[in-house]
Scaffold this motif. Structure first.
Motif, short mmCIF file in Angstrom:
data_model
loop_
_atom_site.label_atom_id
_atom_site.label_comp_id
_atom_site.label_asym_id
_atom_site.label_seq_id
_atom_site.Cartn_x
_atom_site.Cartn_y
_atom_site.Cartn_z
N ALA A 247 0.83 -1.22 0.00
CA ALA A 247 0.00 0.00 0.00
C ALA A 247 0.86 1.27 0.00
N GLY A 248 2.19 1.09 -0.02
CA GLY A 248 3.08 2.25 -0.06
C GLY A 248 3.43 2.82 1.30
N ILE A 249 3.12 2.09 2.36
CA ILE A 249 3.45 2.54 3.72
C ILE A 249 4.91 2.16 4.00
N ASP A 250 5.66 3.07 4.62
CA ASP A 250 7.08 2.84 4.87
C ASP A 250 7.30 1.63 5.78
N CYS A 251 8.14 0.70 5.31
CA CYS A 251 8.46 -0.52 6.07
C CYS A 251 9.94 -0.80 5.99
N ASN A 252 10.48 -1.39 7.04
CA ASN A 252 11.85 -1.89 7.05
C ASN A 252 11.97 -2.83 8.25
N ASN A 253 11.90 -4.14 7.99
CA ASN A 253 11.78 -5.12 9.07
C ASN A 253 10.62 -4.74 9.98
N GLY A 254 9.48 -4.52 9.38
CA GLY A 254 8.30 -4.09 10.13
C GLY A 254 7.77 -2.78 9.57
N ILE A 255 6.59 -2.40 10.03
CA ILE A 255 5.97 -1.15 9.60
C ILE A 255 6.53 -0.02 10.46
N LEU A 256 7.14 0.95 9.83
CA LEU A 256 7.77 2.04 10.59
C LEU A 256 6.70 2.94 11.19
N VAL A 257 6.80 3.17 12.50
CA VAL A 257 5.83 4.03 13.19
C VAL A 257 6.57 5.10 14.00
N ASP A 258 5.86 6.21 14.27
CA ASP A 258 6.45 7.26 15.11
C ASP A 258 6.14 6.96 16.58
N GLU A 259 6.40 7.93 17.45
CA GLU A 259 6.25 7.68 18.89
C GLU A 259 4.80 7.51 19.33
N ALA A 270 -0.01 1.35 13.37
CA ALA A 270 0.42 -0.06 13.43
C ALA A 270 0.86 -0.36 14.86
N ALA A 271 0.62 -1.59 15.29
CA ALA A 271 0.96 -1.97 16.66
C ALA A 271 1.27 -3.46 16.73
N GLY A 272 2.11 -3.83 17.71
CA GLY A 272 2.40 -5.23 17.96
C GLY A 272 3.61 -5.73 17.18
N ASP A 273 3.63 -7.04 16.92
CA ASP A 273 4.80 -7.69 16.29
C ASP A 273 5.16 -7.10 14.93
N CYS A 274 4.19 -6.51 14.23
CA CYS A 274 4.45 -6.02 12.87
C CYS A 274 5.05 -4.62 12.85
N ALA A 275 5.09 -3.93 14.00
CA ALA A 275 5.50 -2.52 14.04
C ALA A 275 6.96 -2.36 14.45
N SER A 276 7.66 -1.48 13.75
CA SER A 276 9.04 -1.14 14.09
C SER A 276 9.05 0.25 14.70
N TYR A 277 9.47 0.30 15.97
CA TYR A 277 9.36 1.54 16.75
C TYR A 277 10.75 2.01 17.18
N TYR A 278 10.97 3.32 17.19
CA TYR A 278 12.27 3.86 17.62
C TYR A 278 12.28 4.04 19.13
N SER A 284 17.77 2.98 18.94
CA SER A 284 17.63 2.02 17.83
C SER A 284 16.16 1.73 17.58
N ARG A 285 15.90 1.33 16.34
CA ARG A 285 14.56 0.84 16.01
C ARG A 285 14.48 -0.62 16.40
N GLN A 286 13.35 -1.02 16.94
CA GLN A 286 13.17 -2.40 17.35
C GLN A 286 11.79 -2.88 16.92
N ARG A 287 11.73 -4.14 16.52
CA ARG A 287 10.44 -4.79 16.30
C ARG A 287 10.37 -5.90 17.32
N LEU A 288 9.51 -5.73 18.31
CA LEU A 288 9.49 -6.65 19.45
C LEU A 288 8.34 -7.64 19.34
N GLU A 289 8.63 -8.88 19.68
CA GLU A 289 7.61 -9.93 19.65
C GLU A 289 7.28 -10.30 21.09
N SER A 290 6.45 -9.49 21.71
CA SER A 290 6.09 -9.77 23.11
C SER A 290 4.68 -9.27 23.40
N VAL A 291 4.06 -9.91 24.37
CA VAL A 291 2.71 -9.52 24.80
C VAL A 291 2.73 -8.09 25.33
#
Length: 401
Positions: A247-259, A270-278, A284-291
């Motif tokens: 859909a053209g949304i910025d991604c890099n090892n996950g969907i890039l999101v702001d704060e 975007a939220a959860g395992d699919c989101a890459s957050y700074y 660093s940006r991290q994509r975390l797989e946790s509850v």
């Protein structure tokens, strides 16, 4: 069909976003699209208490079906979102149905890494309730299991299998277990504990082929063959972000999101395992797989939708139950330059504490709830606690907050 908030994904992040919005008196229409045949449920127990029968199936669900009806949250079961048209603000389902939205939340979670082109009853990838039901049945009916992958899922299944008295062999391509998720100290301790319980490890063992014709055969790249009754595969996951990328949304090892968990596209979160957050704390940006990450980001998204945005600054934390070991980790330790141990490994109650530039960054705790809770707080407050102080079990960690 139009909804004020449309959520793709019925896991922890997606369902908690909807539940939070209703708790916060959001009056608009809400819908969840999920590929599951069931209403949203917890996944962590699937590799733990659910397999042993300690955790009943009915207790897996976040809310009853009647909750969603009563709170006017539409749940599209067995529905696959195939594309997002951002300009027209609509989602297309596999059925061809189109659903419009004012705000969209992508909570698609993660996809399994697979080493077999297909799975059957004897090859189980544990990522859903139906797979867990199949695994539970096999654990009860069989005498041996092969587990491919020595991460948390594989080790939790191994612990359960040994408790149920199955011959248990774990195959891991890396030279040690928990390569990406734990320090050498913790990994070695857990491996030794499993071995004491009777689990056999084959490290540095790459699986070349799995065959289930007649009998199950795991063929390794060095020619060794193992014949368990069935196989569980847990070799990690990757972000399920294809729909966002297309859909053209910025991604890099996950969907890039702001704060505030907003993506590069207005009105899409975007939220959860699919989101890459700074994470500013770790630079660093991290994509975390946790509850915890899914719950906290769902809180952030719902606050943004309610018009009272908050910044997601939680300390990441994780846990795992294996035998009588409660393993809890707070913080991120990848770049630490010093570690010290608090407590005694011989007592099976200790913590490995990670420092970077003399600042506490993470704690990995085994049966040490107190250090976990206080260590998490010390990381949060950027305490100046020294390695010497935390290593000394006489130190009252509360004094350093």
């Amino acid at each position: 069909m139009m909804f004020d908030v449309l959520i793709i994904g019925g896991g922890q992040a997606g369902s908690m976003t909807a539940i939070n919005l209703r708790k916060q008196k959001f009056e608009g229409s809400i819908a969840i699209i999920t590929e599951e045949a069931h209403h949203p449920y917890q996944r962590p127990p699937l590799s733990k208490g659910f397999l042993t029968g300690d955790f009943k199936q009915e207790n897996l669900f976040f809310k009853s079906e009647s909750y969603y009806e009563k709170n006017k949250i539409r749940v599209f079961l067995k529905s696959h979102a195939v594309s997002i048209e951002t300009k027209k603000q609509k989602v297309i389902l596999g059925s061809g149905e189109e659903i419009k939205y004012k705000k969209l939340v992508i909570a698609t979670g993660s996809k399994l890494n697979k080493i077999t082109p297909e799975e059957d009853e004897k090859i189980i990838y544990l990522n859903s309730m139906s797979k867990a039901i199949n695994l539970k049945k096999r654990l009860e009916e069989h005498k041996s299991i092969g587990i491919i992958g020595a991460g948390y899922i594989g080790l939790e299944v191994a612990a359960t299998a040994k408790k149920m008295d199955l011959k248990t062999t774990v195959f891991e391509a890396e030279k040690r277990i928990m390569q990406r998720s734990a320090s050498d100290e913790i990994a070695n301790f857990i491996k030794n504990y499993h071995e004491k319980m009777g689990v056999e490890f084959k490290l540095g063992s790459r699986v070349q082929k799995i065959s289930t014709e007649n009998k199950t055969r795991i063929i390794l790249d060095d020619g060794q063959v193992s014949n368990p009754d069935f196989v569980v595969i847990g070799v990690g996951v990757h972000a399920a972000c294809d729909i966002a990328q297309e859909a053209g949304i910025d991604c890099n090892n996950g969907i890039l999101v702001d704060e505030t968990c907003l993506t590069s596209e207005e009105n899409i979160y975007a939220a959860g395992d699919c989101a890459s957050y700074y994470f500013s704390r770790y630079d660093s940006r991290q994509r975390l797989e946790s509850v915890q990450n899914a719950i906290d980001q769902a809180t952030t998204v719902s606050a943004s939708i309610m018009g009272a945005p908050i910044t997601y600054k939680s300390i990441p934390w994780f846990w795992s139950d294996q035998y009588d070991l409660k393993i809890q980790i707070a913080g991120l330790s990848q770049d630490s330059d010093l570690l010290v141990t608090r407590g005694n490994k011989g007592d099976c109650k200790f913590s490995v504490c990670h420092f970077k530039n003399s600042r506490l960054m993470a704690v990995e705790c085994v049966n040490d709830q107190k250090t976990f809770m206080l260590g998490k707080k010390l990381i949060e407050t950027e305490s100046k606690i020294t390695p010497e102080a935390i290593e000394n079990i006489q130190t009252n960690l509360r004094d350093w907050k």
